[in-house]
Design an enzyme around this catalytic site. Structure first.
Site, PDB file in Angstrom:
ATOM      1  N   GLY A  45      -6.989  -8.496  -0.084  1.00  0.00           N
ATOM      2  CA  GLY A  45      -5.962  -8.457   0.949  1.00  0.00           C
ATOM      3  C   GLY A  45      -6.297  -7.662   2.201  1.00  0.00           C
ATOM      4  N   ASP A 101      -3.782  -3.481   2.867  1.00  0.00           N
ATOM      5  CA  ASP A 101      -2.831  -4.376   3.529  1.00  0.00           C
ATOM      6  C   ASP A 101      -1.390  -3.999   3.187  1.00  0.00           C
ATOM      7  OD1 ASP A 101      -3.497  -5.130   0.911  1.00  0.00           O
ATOM      8  OD2 ASP A 101      -2.923  -7.209   1.219  1.00  0.00           O
ATOM      9  N   ASP A 104       2.854  -1.378  -2.562  1.00  0.00           N
ATOM     10  CA  ASP A 104       4.054  -1.957  -3.170  1.00  0.00           C
ATOM     11  C   ASP A 104       4.569  -0.950  -4.210  1.00  0.00           C
ATOM     12  OD1 ASP A 104       5.933  -3.670  -4.218  1.00  0.00           O
ATOM     13  OD2 ASP A 104       4.609  -5.365  -4.445  1.00  0.00           O
TER      14      ASP A 104
HETATM   15  C1  PRP Z   1      -2.216  -6.103  -3.554  1.00  0.00           C
HETATM   16  C2  PRP Z   1      -2.506  -5.213  -2.361  1.00  0.00           C
HETATM   17  C3  PRP Z   1      -2.756  -3.877  -2.980  1.00  0.00           C
HETATM   18  C4  PRP Z   1      -1.885  -3.895  -4.197  1.00  0.00           C
HETATM   19  C5  PRP Z   1      -0.658  -3.111  -3.926  1.00  0.00           C
HETATM   20  O1  PRP Z   1      -3.427  -6.559  -4.059  1.00  0.00           O
HETATM   21  O2  PRP Z   1      -3.596  -5.671  -1.615  1.00  0.00           O
HETATM   22  O3  PRP Z   1      -4.109  -3.694  -3.321  1.00  0.00           O
HETATM   23  O4  PRP Z   1      -1.562  -5.244  -4.487  1.00  0.00           O
HETATM   24  O5  PRP Z   1       0.199  -3.174  -5.010  1.00  0.00           O
HETATM   25  P1  PRP Z   1       0.730  -1.888  -5.784  1.00  0.00           P
HETATM   26  O6  PRP Z   1       1.135  -0.871  -4.741  1.00  0.00           O
HETATM   27  O7  PRP Z   1       1.921  -2.432  -6.532  1.00  0.00           O
HETATM   28  O8  PRP Z   1      -0.334  -1.405  -6.686  1.00  0.00           O
HETATM   29  P2  PRP Z   1      -3.535  -7.654  -5.191  1.00  0.00           P
HETATM   30  O9  PRP Z   1      -3.709  -6.994  -6.509  1.00  0.00           O
HETATM   31  O10 PRP Z   1      -2.405  -8.632  -5.023  1.00  0.00           O
HETATM   32  O11 PRP Z   1      -4.914  -8.356  -4.866  1.00  0.00           O
HETATM   33  P3  PRP Z   1      -5.407  -9.103  -3.553  1.00  0.00           P
HETATM   34  O12 PRP Z   1      -5.524  -8.062  -2.454  1.00  0.00           O
HETATM   35  O13 PRP Z   1      -6.720  -9.665  -3.944  1.00  0.00           O
HETATM   36  O14 PRP Z   1      -4.389 -10.144  -3.195  1.00  0.00           O
END
Ligand code: PRP
Length: 181
Positions: A45, A101, A104
């Site tokens: 991301g 990015d 959450d």
């Molecule tokens: C998303 C984002 C963060 C993480 C945040 O990545 O890029 O790394 O989730 O979430 P959290 O605060 O709940 O831990 P994801 O795991 O979706 O992978 P990606 O970036 O490959 O889409």
């Protein structure tokens, strides 16, 4: 029909992202000008944000990428963080800046921040383009936040739904029909 039609609304425009990158760039240049920081992007991301942000930072820096999994293709965090690709760069004594990015639940960055401290980084800070503060489950804050966003299903500029929409140049909210059961 294009991928733009799958969105219910645009949350942050391309122009707003660009202006924010310049604003963050100025702050980070000042913060890191004498520190030769190591910027760490968390795949996948963070790629667009990392790519644009480093162009605002005309200072000596290095960057590296990690790949971790927390969500898979699910809609909510499993609470587990798995390292799929680690850094190639040693972090000992380095000033580390995580470039994300979105934060959450906060689980990914809490884990990674603690890991980098254990590995001997001199400092570990975080810049995130988006912060979904309402969803936080663990105690972690970014040092610099681009935009605080509501707990909606956001995609674009690196953020995906089932690995699509990352190439949108803005942040939008996906129409519910695409992810509702
Ligand atoms: C998303 C984002 C963060 C993480 C945040 O990545 O890029 O790394 O989730 O979430 P959290 O605060 O709940 O831990 P994801 O795991 O979706 O992978 P990606 O970036 O490959 O889409």
């Amino acid at each position: 029909m294009t991928i733009h039609d799958d969105l219910a609304e645009v949350l942050v425009t391309k122009e707003e992202i660009s202006a924010k990158n310049k604003e963050l760039g100025k702050i980070l240049k000042e913060e890191y000008k004498d520190k030769k920081p190591l910027l760490v992007g968390v795949l996948k991301g963070a790629l667009p944000f990392m790519g644009d942000l480093i162009q605002e930072l005309d200072i000596y820096l290095e960057y590296d990428m990690m790949d971790v999994s927390s969500y898979g293709n699910q809609l909510s965090s499993s609470g587990e963080v798995r390292i799929d690709k680690d850094l190639k760069t040693s972090v000992e004594g380095r000033h580390l800046l995580f470039v994300e990015d979105i934060i959450d639940t906060g689980r990914t960055l809490k884990y990674l921040k603690e890991l980098m401290h254990r590995r001997g980084a001199a400092s570990v800070k975080i810049v995130t383009l988006l912060d979904k503060t309402d969803n936080r489950e663990v105690d972690i804050e970014a040092n610099w936040v681009g935009f605080t966003v509501p707990p909606k299903f956001v995609v674009g500029y690196g953020l995906d739904f089932k690995d699509c929409y990352r190439n949108l140049p803005y942040i939008g909210v996906l129409k519910e029909e695409f992810y509702a059961n």
